[in-house]
Motif scaffolding. Structure first.
Motif, PDB file in Angstrom:
ATOM      1  N   PHE A  98      33.724  -7.418  10.330  1.00 42.33           N
ATOM      2  CA  PHE A  98      33.794  -5.822  11.362  1.00 42.33           C
ATOM      3  C   PHE A  98      33.077  -4.903  10.712  1.00 42.33           C
ATOM      4  O   PHE A  98      32.266  -4.280  10.845  1.00 42.33           O
ATOM      5  CB  PHE A  98      35.026  -6.265  12.142  1.00 42.33           C
ATOM      6  N   CYS A  99      34.249  -4.663   9.427  1.00 41.30           N
ATOM      7  CA  CYS A  99      33.302  -2.924   8.829  1.00 41.30           C
ATOM      8  C   CYS A  99      31.405  -3.498   8.372  1.00 41.30           C
ATOM      9  O   CYS A  99      30.906  -2.801   8.774  1.00 41.30           O
ATOM     10  CB  CYS A  99      33.983  -2.693   7.427  1.00 41.30           C
ATOM     11  N   ALA A 100      31.257  -4.252   8.014  1.00 36.05           N
ATOM     12  CA  ALA A 100      29.878  -4.824   8.043  1.00 36.05           C
ATOM     13  C   ALA A 100      28.852  -3.955   9.224  1.00 36.05           C
ATOM     14  O   ALA A 100      27.773  -3.393   8.601  1.00 36.05           O
ATOM     15  CB  ALA A 100      29.552  -6.044   7.306  1.00 36.05           C
ATOM     16  N   ALA A 101      29.735  -4.664   9.982  1.00 38.41           N
ATOM     17  CA  ALA A 101      28.624  -4.588  10.976  1.00 38.41           C
ATOM     18  C   ALA A 101      28.880  -3.122  11.406  1.00 38.41           C
ATOM     19  O   ALA A 101      27.574  -2.965  11.909  1.00 38.41           O
ATOM     20  CB  ALA A 101      29.279  -5.704  12.255  1.00 38.41           C
ATOM     21  N   ILE A 102      30.019  -2.721  11.155  1.00 35.97           N
ATOM     22  CA  ILE A 102      30.404  -1.272  12.269  1.00 35.97           C
ATOM     23  C   ILE A 102      29.710  -0.456  11.959  1.00 35.97           C
ATOM     24  O   ILE A 102      29.000   0.510  11.546  1.00 35.97           O
ATOM     25  CB  ILE A 102      31.316  -0.933  11.792  1.00 35.97           C
ATOM     26  N   MET A 103      29.058  -0.417   9.873  1.00 38.26           N
ATOM     27  CA  MET A 103      28.641   0.760   9.345  1.00 38.26           C
ATOM     28  C   MET A 103      27.410   0.530   9.690  1.00 38.26           C
ATOM     29  O   MET A 103      26.943   1.437   9.228  1.00 38.26           O
ATOM     30  CB  MET A 103      29.247   0.061   7.990  1.00 38.26           C
ATOM     31  N   GLN A 104      26.437  -0.774  10.073  1.00 30.26           N
ATOM     32  CA  GLN A 104      25.282  -1.129  10.191  1.00 30.26           C
ATOM     33  C   GLN A 104      24.754  -0.245  11.346  1.00 30.26           C
ATOM     34  O   GLN A 104      23.610   0.531  11.150  1.00 30.26           O
ATOM     35  CB  GLN A 104      24.804  -2.179   9.596  1.00 30.26           C
ATOM     36  N   TYR A 105      25.610  -0.850  12.652  1.00 29.77           N
ATOM     37  CA  TYR A 105      25.359  -0.253  13.577  1.00 29.77           C
ATOM     38  C   TYR A 105      25.856   1.930  13.581  1.00 29.77           C
ATOM     39  O   TYR A 105      25.134   2.698  14.631  1.00 29.77           O
ATOM     40  CB  TYR A 105      26.442  -0.356  14.439  1.00 29.77           C
ATOM     41  N   CYS A 106      26.654   2.110  12.918  1.00 29.27           N
ATOM     42  CA  CYS A 106      26.447   3.691  13.057  1.00 29.27           C
ATOM     43  C   CYS A 106      25.235   3.529  11.950  1.00 29.27           C
ATOM     44  O   CYS A 106      25.167   5.102  12.718  1.00 29.27           O
ATOM     45  CB  CYS A 106      27.378   3.851  11.872  1.00 29.27           C
ATOM     46  N   HIS A 107      24.240   3.110  11.946  1.00 30.28           N
ATOM     47  CA  HIS A 107      22.602   3.585  11.139  1.00 30.28           C
ATOM     48  C   HIS A 107      22.024   3.141  12.276  1.00 30.28           C
ATOM     49  O   HIS A 107      21.320   4.030  12.710  1.00 30.28           O
ATOM     50  CB  HIS A 107      22.583   3.710   9.874  1.00 30.28           C
ATOM     51  N   THR A 108      22.073   2.372  12.940  1.00 28.14           N
ATOM     52  CA  THR A 108      20.714   1.472  14.016  1.00 28.14           C
ATOM     53  C   THR A 108      20.392   2.054  15.707  1.00 28.14           C
ATOM     54  O   THR A 108      20.472   2.003  16.149  1.00 28.14           O
ATOM     55  CB  THR A 108      20.903   0.147  14.008  1.00 28.14           C
ATOM     56  N   SER A 109      22.111   2.949  15.638  1.00 28.95           N
ATOM     57  CA  SER A 109      22.013   3.902  16.647  1.00 28.95           C
ATOM     58  C   SER A 109      22.311   5.209  16.899  1.00 28.95           C
ATOM     59  O   SER A 109      22.263   5.357  17.964  1.00 28.95           O
ATOM     60  CB  SER A 109      23.519   3.654  17.577  1.00 28.95           C
ATOM     61  N   ASN A 110      21.633   5.562  15.933  1.00 30.97           N
ATOM     62  CA  ASN A 110      21.495   7.347  15.888  1.00 30.97           C
ATOM     63  C   ASN A 110      20.001   7.799  16.744  1.00 30.97           C
ATOM     64  O   ASN A 110      20.751   9.140  17.313  1.00 30.97           O
ATOM     65  CB  ASN A 110      21.506   7.175  14.506  1.00 30.97           C
ATOM     66  N   GLY A 111      19.308   7.153  16.963  1.00 30.16           N
ATOM     67  CA  GLY A 111      18.483   7.768  17.237  1.00 30.16           C
ATOM     68  C   GLY A 111      18.316   7.536  18.795  1.00 30.16           C
ATOM     69  O   GLY A 111      18.374   8.766  19.607  1.00 30.16           O
ATOM     70  N   ILE A 112      19.096   7.255  19.565  1.00 28.08           N
ATOM     71  CA  ILE A 112      19.514   7.359  21.289  1.00 28.08           C
ATOM     72  C   ILE A 112      21.264   7.514  21.374  1.00 28.08           C
ATOM     73  O   ILE A 112      20.921   8.380  22.532  1.00 28.08           O
ATOM     74  CB  ILE A 112      19.713   5.384  21.545  1.00 28.08           C
ATOM     75  N   PHE A 113      21.979   7.360  20.365  1.00 27.50           N
ATOM     76  CA  PHE A 113      22.965   8.114  20.512  1.00 27.50           C
ATOM     77  C   PHE A 113      23.838   8.656  18.741  1.00 27.50           C
ATOM     78  O   PHE A 113      24.319   8.164  18.819  1.00 27.50           O
ATOM     79  CB  PHE A 113      24.613   6.945  20.456  1.00 27.50           C
ATOM     80  N   PRO A 114      22.838  10.306  19.148  1.00 28.73           N
ATOM     81  CA  PRO A 114      23.243  11.417  18.197  1.00 28.73           C
ATOM     82  C   PRO A 114      24.780  11.513  17.302  1.00 28.73           C
ATOM     83  O   PRO A 114      25.306  12.061  16.980  1.00 28.73           O
ATOM     84  CB  PRO A 114      22.189  12.047  18.163  1.00 28.73           C
ATOM     85  N   HIS A 115      25.505  11.253  18.157  1.00 25.88           N
ATOM     86  CA  HIS A 115      26.880  11.823  18.594  1.00 25.88           C
ATOM     87  C   HIS A 115      27.745  10.579  17.909  1.00 25.88           C
ATOM     88  O   HIS A 115      28.653  10.848  16.806  1.00 25.88           O
ATOM     89  CB  HIS A 115      27.941  11.721  19.975  1.00 25.88           C
TER      90      HIS A 115
END
Length: 185
Positions: A98-115
């Motif tokens: 879960f930590c691996a998925a969450i930390m990666q998702y914090c980067h890959t979603s930044n373009g559409i959800f900058p918050h």
């Protein structure tokens, strides 16, 4: 003597810069994270810990929910670094994935959800500026990055599960896969 004086000034300047950075954290990110912790705990109390645990138990049974849906909801609602808090409701075995998925998702979603991860927004903005100079649509790139990220984050979480199983076996450690065991202990 001038060299020694310049060296001493530069040496102290390094610590002064570190102190300024520390002060900015104490007056900036630390209170924000503290308030997010308070809000998260209040939200959990309002919704009910048993309902949150139920959601985590359902998510723990399904890898797609565990590494795609739960990280998406966590990061969208809580941002980085608070999104990791949702992992506390998962069994010990699934926490590394879960930590691996969450930390990666914090980067890959930044373009559409900058918050979600404003601290690294400058990376996305640099890429977006290059895309804009090429005359291409930044939103198309952001959505593609998000979708590819969802798939890759799932794979990252799943591979981390496999790695966790290997290391646990190698070390002779048994990690719980049951939420109920976690609640009772």
């Amino acid at each position: 003597m001038d060299y020694i004086t310049k060296f001493a000034d530069a040496f102290m300047g390094l610590f002064k810069q570190g102190a300024e950075t520390f002060t900015s954290w104490v007056t900036g990110i630390v209170p924000a994270v503290l308030m997010l912790l308070v809000a998260m705990n209040a939200l959990i109390a309002l919704i009910g810990e048993e309902r949150i645990e139920g959601l985590a138990k359902k998510a723990a049974k399904n890898p797609l929910a565990r590494y795609m849906i739960l990280p998406f909801i966590s990061t969208f609602m809580l941002g980085n670094p608070m999104s990791m808090v949702m992992g506390r409701f998962l069994p010990e075995y699934y926490k590394p994935g879960f930590c691996a998925a969450i930390m990666q998702y914090c980067h890959t979603s930044n373009g559409i959800f900058p918050h979600i991860n404003p601290g690294e927004l400058f990376v996305w903005l640099g890429i977006a500026q290059g895309i804009q100079k090429l005359g291409l649509n930044q939103t198309d790139l952001a959505i593609r990055y998000l979708l590819v990220g969802l798939v890759m984050n799932f794979i990252g979480g799943w591979v981390t599960d496999l790695t966790t199983a290997y290391v646990a076996k190698q070390q002779g450690v048994t990690l719980s896969k049951d939420v109920q065991e976690l609640i009772e202990s």
